[in-house]
Design a protein around this motif. Structure first.
Motif, PDB file in Angstrom:
ATOM      1  N   GLU A 197       0.928  -1.127  -0.081  1.00 57.12           N
ATOM      2  CA  GLU A 197       0.049  -0.056  -0.154  1.00 57.12           C
ATOM      3  C   GLU A 197       0.814   1.186  -0.009  1.00 57.12           C
ATOM      4  OE1 GLU A 197      -3.151   0.837  -0.438  1.00 57.12           O
ATOM      5  OE2 GLU A 197      -3.833  -1.353  -0.505  1.00 57.12           O
ATOM      6  N   TYR A 248       2.474   1.847  -3.382  1.00 56.87           N
ATOM      7  CA  TYR A 248       1.309   2.111  -4.255  1.00 56.87           C
ATOM      8  C   TYR A 248       1.082   3.536  -4.280  1.00 56.87           C
ATOM      9  CZ  TYR A 248      -2.193   0.872  -7.688  1.00 56.87           C
ATOM     10  OH  TYR A 248      -2.907   0.822  -8.626  1.00 56.87           O
ATOM     11  N   THR A 249       1.296   4.246  -2.933  1.00 54.89           N
ATOM     12  CA  THR A 249       0.603   5.333  -2.687  1.00 54.89           C
ATOM     13  C   THR A 249       1.802   6.275  -2.678  1.00 54.89           C
ATOM     14  OG1 THR A 249       0.152   4.802  -0.548  1.00 54.89           O
ATOM     15  CG2 THR A 249      -1.697   4.944  -1.945  1.00 54.89           C
TER      16      THR A 249
END
Ligand code: ASP
Ligand code: MG
Length: 417
Positions: A51, A54-55
């Motif tokens: 996560e 990805y961010t």
């Protein structure tokens, strides 16, 4: 031939790995296929790393934590090679994290699968020293799926031919260690079978190999009639039918993955659920039996949302309305846990998912008034009796209730007992 599956909790420390090897040693007279999932909560940590990457957040501390926790186990096991394997695997993970992927789900699987690669890498270095007949097989070379990343569907005939071509010859003289949960698609890309899917890998391998049994080694005594943290009179089942076990998983019992039962039931292969700390205990056997009067089982499903759709123009909830609502659920791939309808309203209980809920509302708000409540619990009593019914209904705010001849279900506001 026996298939054994060890979950993350059973191998969460060096002592856990040693305990696993001692169980294996006790059964080495049989040919063994051993399936292992990621160590402890590694998959959750990998989800955090994924996560963050990805961010666009910094995940270096999490990556160090992942590396250190695995190296610790390797050191405690006293195998030098484990450190080398971990270094290599972390390097591969770092490369995987820096690559570009088509979409979220594909990238998720390429990263999340490293939990199982790390666990089997370490465990194999140790196991090989204790039981040299073991060979390591990468599950991605055997379990073939479609490209539906995060919830890949098994290609049974291709998997069967991989098993016949690869595993069966190996099993003539050797035991096998492999990963649960991970697989690969037609182009060789890593896929996963859905969270907690290692039990399902056990069932795929056991059924395709025609094993004598599958044993899932767990941190519980077997299958219980309820979570002892939630109810005080839970009992352990000595044996239950495939059907009963499948239904328990459907209603939310977490002890085994819901997809596990079907392949085993189809091939008549018994499933043992046993405590890894007390390997001589009988645990629970799931097989082909009929129990005349089953004991009540209580299952709690947390994080539920109750949605009601109301028609405001006195047309009533008719087939046309139902069709429209259910069609939208199918389109958004939302699973319904419970539904009920009255003349003017249709209520549905689902796992909370705010993104999907907003999409659903957007697609249906022109046709219905929509109300919803979050933070709910779905309680199911399978094979209820008066006592279990009273126990569960007392002092709870019940938003919806449904009862059939065998099952009693309520949607309630969250509370601990
Ligand atoms: N490691 C995976 C998970 O935690 C698969 C499994 O444990 O069965 O979801
Ligand atoms: Mg697990």
């Amino acid at each position: 031939m026996k298939a054994f599956k060890f979950g993350g909790a059973s191998v969460k420390s060096a002592d856990g790995v040693k305990n696993m090897v001692s169980i294996i040693n006790d059964h080495r007279d049989h040919k063994l296929v051993v399936i292992v999932s990621a160590i402890d909560k590694t998959t959750n940590l990998l989800e955090i790393i994924f996560e963050k990457q990805y961010t666009g957040f910094d995940y270096s501390n999490d990556l160090s934590l992942l590396e250190e926790s695995h190296k610790n186990i390797g050191r405690q096991l006293g195998v030098k090679e484990a450190t080398i394997i971990i270094d290599q695997t972390i390097e591969e993970l770092t490369i995987a994290l820096s690559q570009k992927y088509v979409n979220y789900a594909e990238e998720y699987d390429q990263i999340i699968s490293f939990g199982e690669l790390l666990s089997t890498g370490i465990i194999f270095t140790y196991l090989q020293l204790q039981v040299p007949e073991f060979l390591y097989v990468d599950a991605r070379d055997i379990i073939k799926t479609d490209s539906n990343f995060r919830d890949a569907q098994v290609d049974w005939s291709l998997t069967q031919s991989k098993i016949e071509g690869t595993l069966i010859p190996i099993l003539k003289n050797n035991h096998i260690l492999t990963q649960g949960f991970i697989a690969s698609d037609n182009s060789g890309k890593t896929t996963t079978l859905g969270r907690e899917g290692s039990d399902f890998t056990g069932a795929i391998l056991a059924s395709s190999l025609g094993a004598d049994s599958l044993t899932v080694w767990k941190d519980v005594p077997g299958i219980l009639s309820g979570d002892p943290k939630m109810i005080n009179n839970a009992i352990k089942f000595d044996d239950i039918s495939y059907e009963e076990a499948a239904e328990l998983t459907y209603y939310g019992a977490k002890v085994i993955h819901p997809k596990t039962i079907k392949p085993l039931a189809n091939s008549g292969i018994p499933l043992f659920v046993k405590p890894f700390m007390y390997p001589k205990d009988t645990g629970t056997i799931i097989h082909n039996i009929h129990v005349y009067k089953p004991y009540p089982s209580i299952i709690f499903k947390e994080n539920q949302t109750l949605i009601s759709f109301r028609v405001e123009d006195f047309t009533f909830i008719n087939e046309h309305n139902l069709n429209r609502i259910l069609h939208t659920f199918t389109e958004l791939n939302i699973r319904i846990n419970l539904m009920q309808n009255s003349a003017i309203s249709f209520s549905v209980c689902i796992d909370t998912d705010d993104v999907k809920l907003q999409e659903l509302i957007g697609m249906l708000e022109n046709h219905f008034s929509i109300f919803y409540n979050n933070g709910l619990q779905l309680i199911t009593i399978k094979n209820y009796d008066q006592q279990s019914l009273d126990q569960m209904s007392a002092k709870r705010e019940i938003l919806l209730e449904q009862r059939s001849r065998h099952n009693f279900q309520i949607v309630v506001r969250n509370q601990t007992n």
